[in-house]
Design an enzyme around this catalytic site. Structure first.
Site, PDB file in Angstrom:
ATOM      1  N   HIS A 145       0.774  -1.326  -0.105  1.00  0.00           N
ATOM      2  CA  HIS A 145       0.087   0.096   0.045  1.00  0.00           C
ATOM      3  C   HIS A 145       0.772   1.238   0.027  1.00  0.00           C
ATOM      4  O   HIS A 145       2.100   1.193   0.362  1.00  0.00           O
ATOM      5  CB  HIS A 145      -0.893   0.207   1.285  1.00  0.00           C
ATOM      6  CG  HIS A 145      -2.065  -1.160   1.220  1.00  0.00           C
ATOM      7  ND1 HIS A 145      -1.671  -2.214   1.487  1.00  0.00           N
ATOM      8  CD2 HIS A 145      -3.125  -1.070   0.577  1.00  0.00           C
ATOM      9  CE1 HIS A 145      -2.898  -2.958   1.422  1.00  0.00           C
ATOM     10  NE2 HIS A 145      -3.646  -2.301   0.758  1.00  0.00           N
ATOM     11  N   ARG A 172       5.067   7.059   0.962  1.00  0.00           N
ATOM     12  CA  ARG A 172       5.712   5.871   1.452  1.00  0.00           C
ATOM     13  C   ARG A 172       4.949   4.660   0.873  1.00  0.00           C
ATOM     14  O   ARG A 172       3.820   4.311   1.296  1.00  0.00           O
ATOM     15  CB  ARG A 172       5.333   5.698   3.029  1.00  0.00           C
ATOM     16  CG  ARG A 172       6.160   4.363   3.947  1.00  0.00           C
ATOM     17  CD  ARG A 172       5.942   4.369   5.238  1.00  0.00           C
ATOM     18  NE  ARG A 172       4.462   4.525   5.996  1.00  0.00           N
ATOM     19  CZ  ARG A 172       3.658   3.900   6.133  1.00  0.00           C
ATOM     20  NH1 ARG A 172       3.849   2.540   5.910  1.00  0.00           N
ATOM     21  NH2 ARG A 172       2.600   4.237   6.712  1.00  0.00           N
ATOM     22  N   TYR A 173       5.548   3.978   0.013  1.00  0.00           N
ATOM     23  CA  TYR A 173       5.223   2.863  -0.732  1.00  0.00           C
ATOM     24  C   TYR A 173       5.456   1.541   0.304  1.00  0.00           C
ATOM     25  O   TYR A 173       6.790   1.247   0.558  1.00  0.00           O
ATOM     26  CB  TYR A 173       5.799   2.742  -1.804  1.00  0.00           C
ATOM     27  CG  TYR A 173       5.323   3.534  -2.976  1.00  0.00           C
ATOM     28  CD1 TYR A 173       4.189   3.008  -3.747  1.00  0.00           C
ATOM     29  CD2 TYR A 173       5.762   4.893  -3.212  1.00  0.00           C
ATOM     30  CE1 TYR A 173       3.730   4.054  -4.927  1.00  0.00           C
ATOM     31  CE2 TYR A 173       5.115   5.724  -4.002  1.00  0.00           C
ATOM     32  CZ  TYR A 173       4.196   5.440  -4.920  1.00  0.00           C
ATOM     33  OH  TYR A 173       3.603   6.212  -6.022  1.00  0.00           O
ATOM     34  N   CYS A 174       4.674   1.021   0.885  1.00  0.00           N
ATOM     35  CA  CYS A 174       5.146   0.222   2.096  1.00  0.00           C
ATOM     36  C   CYS A 174       4.625  -1.322   1.438  1.00  0.00           C
ATOM     37  O   CYS A 174       3.768  -1.687   1.064  1.00  0.00           O
ATOM     38  CB  CYS A 174       4.004   0.282   3.104  1.00  0.00           C
ATOM     39  SG  CYS A 174       4.219  -0.574   4.744  1.00  0.00           S
ATOM     40  N   ILE A 175       5.894  -1.817   0.979  1.00  0.00           N
ATOM     41  CA  ILE A 175       5.846  -3.167   0.441  1.00  0.00           C
ATOM     42  C   ILE A 175       6.264  -4.424   0.909  1.00  0.00           C
ATOM     43  O   ILE A 175       7.367  -4.326   1.591  1.00  0.00           O
ATOM     44  CB  ILE A 175       6.861  -2.763  -0.851  1.00  0.00           C
ATOM     45  CG1 ILE A 175       6.319  -1.460  -1.675  1.00  0.00           C
ATOM     46  CG2 ILE A 175       6.589  -3.902  -1.865  1.00  0.00           C
ATOM     47  CD1 ILE A 175       5.252  -1.339  -2.039  1.00  0.00           C
TER      48      ILE A 175
END
Length: 192
Positions: free
Chosen positions: A150, A162-165
């Site tokens: 997300h 913040r691309y939280c992968i």
């Protein structure tokens, strides 16, 4: 009893996060949040790589299938790539597509690999995700629609994102190292 307390605690955590997220949407430090192209959840997308679920299960390990194809999430601080800060490139574990550069990776303290931007704006697609009683934005790879994680408006400059992968959705290749066959195949077919 302990599991009920944990579930209740998680519910309150996610509810609070959802409220804060919905209040902060569009108000991130960077100006990029308001300009993001976020597709409605039920948007029909024709991805270049379309496999049957049977083919995905053959291609991916059980946990990778859960994360990438069933939109699962690994537990915080358990992913193998959270604390990796070598120079290199992060590729989709589903397709071998280049997704993120180590140059945009930062320590968010959340327990998941975090990036402030993808390697190319067209590498990912953002989709509205209102499950779990909260407003979130899902990140999928643009070649297959496989779930990566997300994006949130609480990242560092220059984007404020913040691309939280999930680590399970990524393959990391250090700079100068030979990439695995899935990456070679993707690059041969689709280019950088």
């Amino acid at each position: 009893m302990n599991s009920k307390i944990k579930i209740l605690g998680l519910f309150f955590f996610f509810t609070t996060a959802a409220i804060l997220f919905s209040q902060s949407a569009g108000k991130g430090r960077g100006s990029d949040w308001a300009s993001l192209k976020i597709l409605p959840k039920d948007t029909k997308i024709d991805y270049p790589i379309a496999l049957s679920e049977r083919q995905w299960k053959q291609r991916l390990g059980e946990f990778e299938y859960y994360v990438l194809r069933e939109k699962g999430t690994e537990r915080a601080f358990t992913g193998k790539l959270d604390k990796v800060y070598q120079e290199g490139t992060y590729y989709s574990a589903a397709t071998g597509q280049p997704l993120f550069s180590s140059e945009s990776k930062f320590n968010s303290g959340t327990g998941w690999p975090s990036f402030y931007e993808p390697i190319d704006p067209d590498a990912v697609i953002l989709i509205e995700d209102n499950e779990l009683f909260m407003r979130r934005v899902e990140v999928v790879d643009s070649s297959s629609g496989s779930h990566l994680g997300h994006v949130f408006p609480d990242g560092p400059d220059p984007t404020g994102l913040r691309y939280c992968i999930n680590s399970a959705s990524l393959i990391f290749v250090p700079k100068g190292a030979e990439p695995p066959q899935i990456v070679k195949d993707y690059l041969e077919t689709y280019g950088d």
